[in-house]
Motif scaffolding. Structure first.
Motif, mmCIF file in Angstrom:
data_model
loop_
_atom_site.group_PDB
_atom_site.id
_atom_site.type_symbol
_atom_site.label_atom_id
_atom_site.label_comp_id
_atom_site.label_asym_id
_atom_site.label_seq_id
_atom_site.Cartn_x
_atom_site.Cartn_y
_atom_site.Cartn_z
ATOM 1 N N LYS A 2 0.821 -1.194 0.000
ATOM 2 C CA LYS A 2 0.000 0.000 0.000
ATOM 3 C C LYS A 2 0.863 1.256 0.000
ATOM 4 C CE LYS A 2 -0.512 0.478 5.029
ATOM 5 N NZ LYS A 2 -1.495 0.569 6.132
ATOM 6 N N GLN A 3 0.226 2.361 -0.369
ATOM 7 C CA GLN A 3 0.924 3.635 -0.422
ATOM 8 C C GLN A 3 1.234 4.112 0.981
ATOM 9 O OE1 GLN A 3 -1.019 6.499 -2.904
ATOM 10 N NE2 GLN A 3 -1.507 5.027 -4.498
ATOM 11 N N GLY A 4 2.057 5.178 1.040
ATOM 12 C CA GLY A 4 2.451 5.731 2.324
ATOM 13 C C GLY A 4 1.297 6.392 3.048
ATOM 14 N N GLN A 5 1.581 6.872 4.264
ATOM 15 C CA GLN A 5 0.577 7.494 5.111
ATOM 16 C C GLN A 5 0.785 9.004 5.141
ATOM 17 O OE1 GLN A 5 0.718 5.759 9.014
ATOM 18 N NE2 GLN A 5 0.605 3.661 8.263
ATOM 19 N N TRP A 6 -0.314 9.718 5.349
ATOM 20 C CA TRP A 6 -0.224 11.154 5.575
ATOM 21 C C TRP A 6 0.306 11.390 6.987
ATOM 22 C CZ3 TRP A 6 -0.923 15.041 2.120
ATOM 23 C CH2 TRP A 6 -1.516 14.713 0.898
ATOM 24 N N ARG A 7 1.272 12.294 7.099
ATOM 25 C CA ARG A 7 1.895 12.619 8.387
ATOM 26 C C ARG A 7 1.571 14.061 8.761
ATOM 27 N NH1 ARG A 7 3.465 7.503 10.032
ATOM 28 N NH2 ARG A 7 4.715 6.505 8.411
ATOM 29 N N ASP A 8 1.112 14.260 9.977
ATOM 30 C CA ASP A 8 0.812 15.602 10.475
ATOM 31 C C ASP A 8 2.035 16.222 11.141
ATOM 32 O OD1 ASP A 8 -1.953 15.573 9.747
ATOM 33 O OD2 ASP A 8 -2.357 14.289 11.488
ATOM 34 N N GLY A 9 2.000 17.546 11.297
ATOM 35 C CA GLY A 9 2.979 18.235 12.145
ATOM 36 C C GLY A 9 4.305 18.559 11.502
ATOM 37 N N ASN A 10 4.318 18.808 10.191
ATOM 38 C CA ASN A 10 5.572 19.094 9.495
ATOM 39 C C ASN A 10 5.689 20.567 9.121
ATOM 40 O OD1 ASN A 10 6.359 16.113 8.973
ATOM 41 N ND2 ASN A 10 4.269 16.271 8.182
ATOM 42 N N SER A 11 6.920 21.009 8.946
ATOM 43 C CA SER A 11 7.179 22.336 8.389
ATOM 44 C C SER A 11 7.637 22.173 6.952
ATOM 45 C CB SER A 11 8.258 23.074 9.191
ATOM 46 O OG SER A 11 9.527 22.451 9.035
ATOM 47 N N VAL A 12 7.340 23.182 6.121
ATOM 48 C CA VAL A 12 7.723 23.133 4.716
ATOM 49 C C VAL A 12 8.125 24.526 4.263
ATOM 50 C CG1 VAL A 12 5.316 23.417 3.979
ATOM 51 C CG2 VAL A 12 7.005 22.483 2.391
ATOM 52 N N GLU A 13 9.173 24.582 3.454
ATOM 53 C CA GLU A 13 9.651 25.835 2.877
ATOM 54 C C GLU A 13 9.897 25.617 1.390
ATOM 55 O OE1 GLU A 13 13.487 28.902 3.108
ATOM 56 O OE2 GLU A 13 13.246 27.309 4.607
ATOM 57 N N LEU A 14 9.305 26.470 0.572
ATOM 58 C CA LEU A 14 9.477 26.393 -0.873
ATOM 59 C C LEU A 14 10.825 26.967 -1.277
ATOM 60 C CD1 LEU A 14 8.208 25.810 -3.690
ATOM 61 C CD2 LEU A 14 7.370 28.180 -3.641
ATOM 62 N N LEU A 15 11.542 26.246 -2.132
ATOM 63 C CA LEU A 15 12.833 26.695 -2.659
ATOM 64 C C LEU A 15 12.696 26.811 -4.175
ATOM 65 C CD1 LEU A 15 15.089 24.275 -0.576
ATOM 66 C CD2 LEU A 15 14.533 26.659 -0.040
ATOM 67 N N ILE A 16 12.937 28.008 -4.702
ATOM 68 C CA ILE A 16 12.751 28.271 -6.127
ATOM 69 C C ILE A 16 14.105 28.421 -6.800
ATOM 70 C CG2 ILE A 16 11.728 29.825 -7.831
ATOM 71 C CD1 ILE A 16 9.653 30.612 -5.755
ATOM 72 N N ASN A 17 14.369 27.553 -7.769
ATOM 73 C CA ASN A 17 15.594 27.590 -8.570
ATOM 74 C C ASN A 17 16.842 27.339 -7.729
ATOM 75 O OD1 ASN A 17 14.244 28.052 -11.032
ATOM 76 N ND2 ASN A 17 14.066 30.234 -10.566
ATOM 77 N N GLY A 18 17.978 27.329 -8.408
ATOM 78 C CA GLY A 18 19.230 27.009 -7.738
ATOM 79 C C GLY A 18 19.635 28.010 -6.690
ATOM 80 N N GLU A 19 19.254 29.267 -6.879
ATOM 81 C CA GLU A 19 19.641 30.289 -5.902
ATOM 82 C C GLU A 19 19.155 29.935 -4.505
ATOM 83 O OE1 GLU A 19 20.090 32.450 -9.773
ATOM 84 O OE2 GLU A 19 18.753 30.904 -8.983
ATOM 85 N N ASP A 20 17.919 29.465 -4.380
ATOM 86 C CA ASP A 20 17.407 29.046 -3.077
ATOM 87 C C ASP A 20 17.925 27.665 -2.687
ATOM 88 O OD1 ASP A 20 15.933 31.372 -2.937
ATOM 89 O OD2 ASP A 20 13.992 30.408 -3.291
ATOM 90 N N PHE A 21 17.851 26.737 -3.620
ATOM 91 C CA PHE A 21 18.095 25.334 -3.308
ATOM 92 C C PHE A 21 19.538 25.055 -2.932
ATOM 93 C CE2 PHE A 21 19.144 20.981 -4.792
ATOM 94 C CZ PHE A 21 18.335 20.261 -3.928
ATOM 95 N N PHE A 22 20.487 25.484 -3.762
ATOM 96 C CA PHE A 22 21.887 25.152 -3.496
ATOM 97 C C PHE A 22 22.385 25.798 -2.206
ATOM 98 C CE2 PHE A 22 22.019 24.888 -8.329
ATOM 99 C CZ PHE A 22 21.771 23.526 -8.330
ATOM 100 N N THR A 23 21.972 27.024 -1.948
ATOM 101 C CA THR A 23 22.374 27.685 -0.698
ATOM 102 C C THR A 23 21.902 26.883 0.503
ATOM 103 O OG1 THR A 23 22.292 29.871 -1.741
ATOM 104 C CG2 THR A 23 22.180 29.803 0.658
#
Length: 416
Positions: A2-23
């Protein structure tokens, strides 16, 4: 399975392009003290690849266990010296599906390791579509790619870490000491990790998309580099538009591979007739694999919506329920559509349809059945080869042997 489970209580930050991601990624790697697991399709030996290399070496020097898994097709041109520096620092390097070349041509064309995953110290994760290449820096201009990733913490790390360990060969896994996971509540985002492999999770990513599209009430915004999904995927988008959902597709208008645009355009008339809005993004090559549905659901990952990603490659996407991330990405994507995209009209898409119809029919059905055709080839599962220093320095040994021969010849001439 079966597929994975939904997990509550996480933080997320969007990273756009290499300028955000590589840093963000390089800083996290340099700060690692226990473990660094990296998976990627491409590492180029440019300043970004060298930046990754030095960050990994620094992490290993700080005592972290470091494993890098790369695809042998996507990452095939690294110099032996570049690789040996990492191996000498104690970094484990794995090749996915290494194959010999035939007449100089690469033969491992299908079933690629296309995932882009990083896990740091069992507490921080990165997932997206960005490779380690200067092409992902917008400053490179015409060759730049538009792409996305996310940085996450929280209980979802258990699933990402488990998935990353599952990509390790037995020989490498046995050498790693267990790392305690830090899974404390870090935010309010719900997340599910979906993988695509060639064994138990062959359709998990596509199924998550389809479930969300069927449940959509107000809007679907999809930005994808290679758009040529299954017929049932196209049908669900069309059905959503028919019931009043605003469906917006942002696709490549300046593709890195010209045939991509040709394939995508085969689907335009079918979708436009029922009110789907299509924009072709023109500022740079679109490499993103993101989608938004209604005001909470988002996905970011490595999977395109084409036969390779949906039926052949190894992929990883995060599905995220977070209103803030959804709104941030929605505003960003609509900004791209407004400022750097060209809207496609039904009249324009249908122009010449009468003579293109037979070609469209043949191409569509060939590409839809292409995964089954490729499935006849023998590469079906994971084949991982850990690299050793002895494997990566053949040219250095040749140089050394030549220098030794020259030295012996010089001594012989002197003695005579």
């Amino acid at each position: 399975m079966k597929q994975g489970q939904w997990r509550d209580g996480n933080s997320v930050e969007l990273l756009i392009n290499g300028e955000d991601f590589f840093t963000a990624v390089f800083q996290a790697i340099r700060s690692a003290r226990r473990q660094v697991l990296v998976e990627t399709f491409i590492i180029f030996e440019d300043r970004i690849g060298e930046g990754l290399q030095q960050a990994l070496i620094e992490a290993a020097g700080n005592g972290a266990q470091v494993v890098v898994t790369v695809d042998d097709y996507g990452t095939c041109d690294l110099s032996s010296a570049f690789v040996k520096q990492m191996i000498d620092a104690g970094i484990h390097i794995q090749l996915f599906d290494p194959q010999p070349r035939l007449l100089g041509m690469r033969t491992n064309l299908f079933r690629r390791l296309h995932r882009k995953v990083v896990v740091i110290d069992g507490e921080l994760g990165f997932i997206g579509g960005i490779n380690y290449s200067v092409d992902h820096m917008t400053e490179t201009g015409l060759t730049a790619k538009q792409d996305y990733a996310v940085r996450v913490r929280g209980p979802i790390i258990a699933d990402i870490h488990r998935s990353a360990l599952g990509m390790l060969s037995a020989a490498v896994r046995e050498r790693l000491a267990p790392v305690p996971l830090r899974l404390e509540q870090a935010g309010h985002a719900r997340m599910l990790l979906a993988e695509r492999d060639n064994r138990q999770h062959t359709t998990d990513i596509e199924e998550q998309y389809l479930q969300a599209i069927r449940a959509a009430n107000s809007r679907i915004t999809l930005a994808n580099a290679y758009f040529f999904p299954s017929y049932r995927f196209l049908r669900e988008l069309r059905n959503a538009a028919r019931r009043g959902v605003k469906v917006t597709l942002i696709l490549q208008g300046k593709p890195d591979m010209p045939f991509v645009r040709v394939c995508s355009r085969l689907t335009y008339t079918y979708l436009l007739r029922d009110g789907v809005v299509i924009h072709e993004y023109k500022q740079r090559a679109l490499h993103g694999k993101v989608a938004l549905i209604d005001h909470e659901w988002s996905t970011v990952g490595s999977s395109n919506l084409d036969p390779l990603s949906l039926a052949l490659n190894l992929e990883a996407n995060l599905f995220i329920r977070d209103a803030s991330l959804n709104q941030q990405l929605q505003e960003h994507l609509l900004g791209l559509a407004a400022a750097h995209s060209v809207p496609i009209t039904l009249k324009g898409a249908a122009r010449g349809q009468w003579w293109r119809a037979p070609m469209i029919f043949l191409c569509f059905h060939f590409l839809r059945h292409f995964p089954a055709i490729a499935g006849l080839f023998p590469v079906h599962g994971m084949r991982l080869k850990p690299l050793r220093a002895a494997d990566v320095m053949p040219e250095a040994r040749v140089v050394e042997e030549r220098q030794q021969a020259a030295h012996e010849l010089s001594n012989s001439e002197k003695s005579s």
